[in-house]
Scaffold this motif. Structure first.
Motif, PDB file in Angstrom:
ATOM      1  N   LEU A  88       0.819  -1.221   0.000  1.00 43.91           N
ATOM      2  CA  LEU A  88       0.000   0.000   0.000  1.00 43.91           C
ATOM      3  C   LEU A  88       0.849   1.266   0.000  1.00 43.91           C
ATOM      4  O   LEU A  88       0.456   2.284  -0.552  1.00 43.91           O
ATOM      5  CB  LEU A  88      -0.932   0.004   1.214  1.00 43.91           C
ATOM      6  CG  LEU A  88      -2.074  -1.001   1.150  1.00 43.91           C
ATOM      7  CD1 LEU A  88      -2.738  -1.140   2.509  1.00 43.91           C
ATOM      8  CD2 LEU A  88      -3.089  -0.570   0.099  1.00 43.91           C
ATOM      9  N   GLN A  89       2.009   1.189   0.650  1.00 43.47           N
ATOM     10  CA  GLN A  89       2.876   2.370   0.724  1.00 43.47           C
ATOM     11  C   GLN A  89       4.005   2.311  -0.291  1.00 43.47           C
ATOM     12  O   GLN A  89       4.929   3.127  -0.263  1.00 43.47           O
ATOM     13  CB  GLN A  89       3.465   2.504   2.125  1.00 43.47           C
ATOM     14  CG  GLN A  89       2.396   2.817   3.157  1.00 43.47           C
ATOM     15  CD  GLN A  89       2.984   3.164   4.506  1.00 43.47           C
ATOM     16  OE1 GLN A  89       3.998   2.583   4.910  1.00 43.47           O
ATOM     17  NE2 GLN A  89       2.365   4.091   5.195  1.00 43.47           N
ATOM     18  N   GLY A  90       3.952   1.345  -1.172  1.00 46.10           N
ATOM     19  CA  GLY A  90       5.013   1.186  -2.169  1.00 46.10           C
ATOM     20  C   GLY A  90       4.942   2.252  -3.257  1.00 46.10           C
ATOM     21  O   GLY A  90       3.944   2.957  -3.407  1.00 46.10           O
ATOM     22  N   ASN A  91       6.025   2.336  -4.012  1.00 47.42           N
ATOM     23  CA  ASN A  91       6.141   3.365  -5.055  1.00 47.42           C
ATOM     24  C   ASN A  91       5.017   3.316  -6.082  1.00 47.42           C
ATOM     25  O   ASN A  91       4.468   4.341  -6.460  1.00 47.42           O
ATOM     26  CB  ASN A  91       7.467   3.221  -5.809  1.00 47.42           C
ATOM     27  CG  ASN A  91       8.683   3.607  -4.984  1.00 47.42           C
ATOM     28  OD1 ASN A  91       9.806   3.306  -5.368  1.00 47.42           O
ATOM     29  ND2 ASN A  91       8.476   4.277  -3.864  1.00 47.42           N
ATOM     30  N   LEU A  92       4.667   2.116  -6.532  1.00 45.10           N
ATOM     31  CA  LEU A  92       3.665   2.031  -7.597  1.00 45.10           C
ATOM     32  C   LEU A  92       2.308   2.543  -7.103  1.00 45.10           C
ATOM     33  O   LEU A  92       1.627   3.295  -7.807  1.00 45.10           O
ATOM     34  CB  LEU A  92       3.534   0.607  -8.130  1.00 45.10           C
ATOM     35  CG  LEU A  92       2.694   0.515  -9.410  1.00 45.10           C
ATOM     36  CD1 LEU A  92       3.443   1.109 -10.605  1.00 45.10           C
ATOM     37  CD2 LEU A  92       2.285  -0.919  -9.718  1.00 45.10           C
ATOM     38  N   ALA A  93       1.935   2.152  -5.888  1.00 54.12           N
ATOM     39  CA  ALA A  93       0.651   2.600  -5.334  1.00 54.12           C
ATOM     40  C   ALA A  93       0.641   4.121  -5.152  1.00 54.12           C
ATOM     41  O   ALA A  93      -0.360   4.785  -5.431  1.00 54.12           O
ATOM     42  CB  ALA A  93       0.389   1.900  -4.008  1.00 54.12           C
ATOM     43  N   THR A  94       1.781   4.665  -4.744  1.00 53.17           N
ATOM     44  CA  THR A  94       1.879   6.122  -4.563  1.00 53.17           C
ATOM     45  C   THR A  94       1.736   6.843  -5.904  1.00 53.17           C
ATOM     46  O   THR A  94       1.012   7.836  -6.027  1.00 53.17           O
ATOM     47  CB  THR A  94       3.236   6.483  -3.906  1.00 53.17           C
ATOM     48  OG1 THR A  94       3.342   5.762  -2.689  1.00 53.17           O
ATOM     49  CG2 THR A  94       3.356   7.979  -3.655  1.00 53.17           C
ATOM     50  N   MET A  95       2.416   6.324  -6.906  1.00 50.40           N
ATOM     51  CA  MET A  95       2.342   6.956  -8.237  1.00 50.40           C
ATOM     52  C   MET A  95       0.934   6.836  -8.813  1.00 50.40           C
ATOM     53  O   MET A  95       0.441   7.764  -9.454  1.00 50.40           O
ATOM     54  CB  MET A  95       3.359   6.312  -9.185  1.00 50.40           C
ATOM     55  CG  MET A  95       4.787   6.647  -8.808  1.00 50.40           C
ATOM     56  SD  MET A  95       5.983   6.024 -10.013  1.00 50.40           S
ATOM     57  CE  MET A  95       6.117   4.352  -9.472  1.00 50.40           C
ATOM     58  N   ALA A  96       0.300   5.686  -8.574  1.00 53.69           N
ATOM     59  CA  ALA A  96      -1.068   5.502  -9.069  1.00 53.69           C
ATOM     60  C   ALA A  96      -2.002   6.508  -8.387  1.00 53.69           C
ATOM     61  O   ALA A  96      -2.808   7.159  -9.059  1.00 53.69           O
ATOM     62  CB  ALA A  96      -1.532   4.066  -8.817  1.00 53.69           C
ATOM     63  N   ARG A  97      -1.854   6.661  -7.074  1.00 56.43           N
ATOM     64  CA  ARG A  97      -2.706   7.628  -6.348  1.00 56.43           C
ATOM     65  C   ARG A  97      -2.551   9.030  -6.923  1.00 56.43           C
ATOM     66  O   ARG A  97      -3.513   9.769  -7.050  1.00 56.43           O
ATOM     67  CB  ARG A  97      -2.349   7.652  -4.853  1.00 56.43           C
ATOM     68  CG  ARG A  97      -3.153   6.667  -4.010  1.00 56.43           C
ATOM     69  CD  ARG A  97      -3.044   6.989  -2.529  1.00 56.43           C
ATOM     70  NE  ARG A  97      -1.672   6.936  -2.037  1.00 56.43           N
ATOM     71  CZ  ARG A  97      -1.040   5.803  -1.706  1.00 56.43           C
ATOM     72  NH1 ARG A  97      -1.663   4.642  -1.766  1.00 56.43           N
ATOM     73  NH2 ARG A  97       0.223   5.838  -1.271  1.00 56.43           N
ATOM     74  N   ALA A  98      -1.285   9.373  -7.287  1.00 56.93           N
ATOM     75  CA  ALA A  98      -1.047  10.701  -7.864  1.00 56.93           C
ATOM     76  C   ALA A  98      -1.753  10.847  -9.213  1.00 56.93           C
ATOM     77  O   ALA A  98      -1.978  11.961  -9.686  1.00 56.93           O
ATOM     78  CB  ALA A  98       0.449  10.961  -8.005  1.00 56.93           C
TER      79      ALA A  98
END
Ligand SMILES: Nc1ncnc2c1ncn2[C@@H]1O[C@H](COP(=O)(O)OP(=O)(O)O)[C@@H](O)[C@H]1O
Ligand SMILES: [Mg+2]
Length: 321
Positions: A287-297
């Motif tokens: 959930l806190q990984g890079n891909l999830a962060t980029m997707a949220r953005a």
């Protein structure tokens, strides 16, 4: 895809764990993804690759959602097994997975495709570490960076300041899982990464994420402890830089024949030079990984992200090398 099939009737096997050195990251990916897929209504089973007999998998699942990182799970081996068993699976096929996992091969292709990558040499185990360290110094200078050819998560990677440090690094590593290494020119740069995700059949670059850490580099600790890093996504970059990074990421993804999802890592040097480091064909899915962060953005929430990743199992061309 699967328009008249109900999610509850589809048995999704989230394959995670396994025995690679990146097992811990894979457990986090698999647990997060399986929870979200279950909430989305799929009939999900979480399967640890270390425990299952994959020869029986065809009877138990309709599709494999791969949450495996590192050798065995990200390098084409499981992909080949699933191909042979006739089970659709998320993400890249055999060739892209194998090439994406093997840094020297990836870097050769990058160079052929006009992507700058740090100069490197492969460590030849038949040559003494003394000779290897001396020639690395001559061709790459100091400091240098040493990492496994097929590693990930910054495991077993380090900055080496001189010949003796490199020699020591190679000797102390020789007994572990990663027996093959590359030495790279050291780039004093900002780590940054670009996620790529197929949405409605079209590959989309996600907003660029940059990482700042007080540690010596973006190491295993910084990757797994959010207190040890500061992320910016979308990153605040000079005009045109984000676009170039995204363009290079798409080029890297296409050049290896990756499918559906990936994450491409770069270093941005002090003069704005962009050095491509590697591609991850099964990016971390915590959930806190890079891909999830980029997707949220990009306004893609986590449950939607895993839906898109799952969909990549059904959008592969008929023959994928
Ligand atoms: N040539 C290099 N010079 C300086 N730092 C590097 C170099 N290569 C890797 N690193 C550091 O190590 C991190 C992980 O490198 P990467 O090549 O992405 O390997 P991994 O597969 O372990 O993620 C990078 O984000 C960066 O901080
Ligand atoms: Mg990386």
């Amino acid at each position: 895809m699967m328009s008249n099939i109900q999610p509850k009737d589809v048995r999704v096997g989230v394959i995670y764990g396994g025995t690679s050195p990146e097992r811990a990251g894979s457990l986090a990916s698999g647990e997060s993804a399986s929870k979200a897929l279950s909430s989305n209504g799929w009939n999900v089973t979480l399967l640890d690759l270390a425990d299952i007999d994959i020869t029986h998998l065809k009877a138990d699942i309709d599709v494999a959602f791969l949450a495996l990182h590192g050798p065995g799970g990200e390098d084409g081996k499981i992909q080949g097994a699933l191909e042979t068993l006739g089970i659709p699976y998320s993400g890249s096929g055999v060739m892209a997975s194998a090439v994406g996992m093997h840094k020297p091969t990836f870097k050769k292709l990058a160079t052929m495709n006009s992507l700058d990558t740090p100069r490197w040499m492969e460590v030849d185990r038949s040559i003494s570490t003394i000779v290897t360290a001396a020639s690395a110094g001559l061709s790459l200078g100091w400091p240098a960076f040493v990492k496994p050819t097929s590693g990930g998560g910054s495991l077993d990677a380090s900055i080496v300041q001189n010949e003796f440090a490199l020699q020591y690094a190679l000797e102390s590593c020789s007994e572990n899982d990663y027996n093959q290494y590359i030495v790279e020119e050291y780039i004093a740069g900002t780590p940054c990464t670009v996620g790529l995700l197929e949405v409605g059949g079209v590959l989309q670059p996600l907003p660029v994420l940059t990482v700042d850490t007080d540690r010596e580099f973006y190491d295993y600790t910084a990757k797994h402890d959010i207190q040890q890093r500061r992320e910016q996504c979308p990153a605040d970059l000079p005009p045109g830089m984000a676009f170039r990074l995204q363009k290079y990421a798409v080029r890297a993804h296409r050049m290896i024949g990756a499918h559906g999802v990936s994450r491409v890592d770069f270093l941005i040097g002090p003069n704005g030079q962009i050095a491509i480091l590697e591609i991850n064909t099964v990016p971390g899915l915590s959930l806190q990984g890079n891909l999830a962060t980029m997707a949220r953005a990009a306004r893609i929430d986590y449950p939607q992200l895993v839906e898109y990743v799952l969909a990549t199992a059904f959008t592969k061309p008929k023959y994928l090398p």
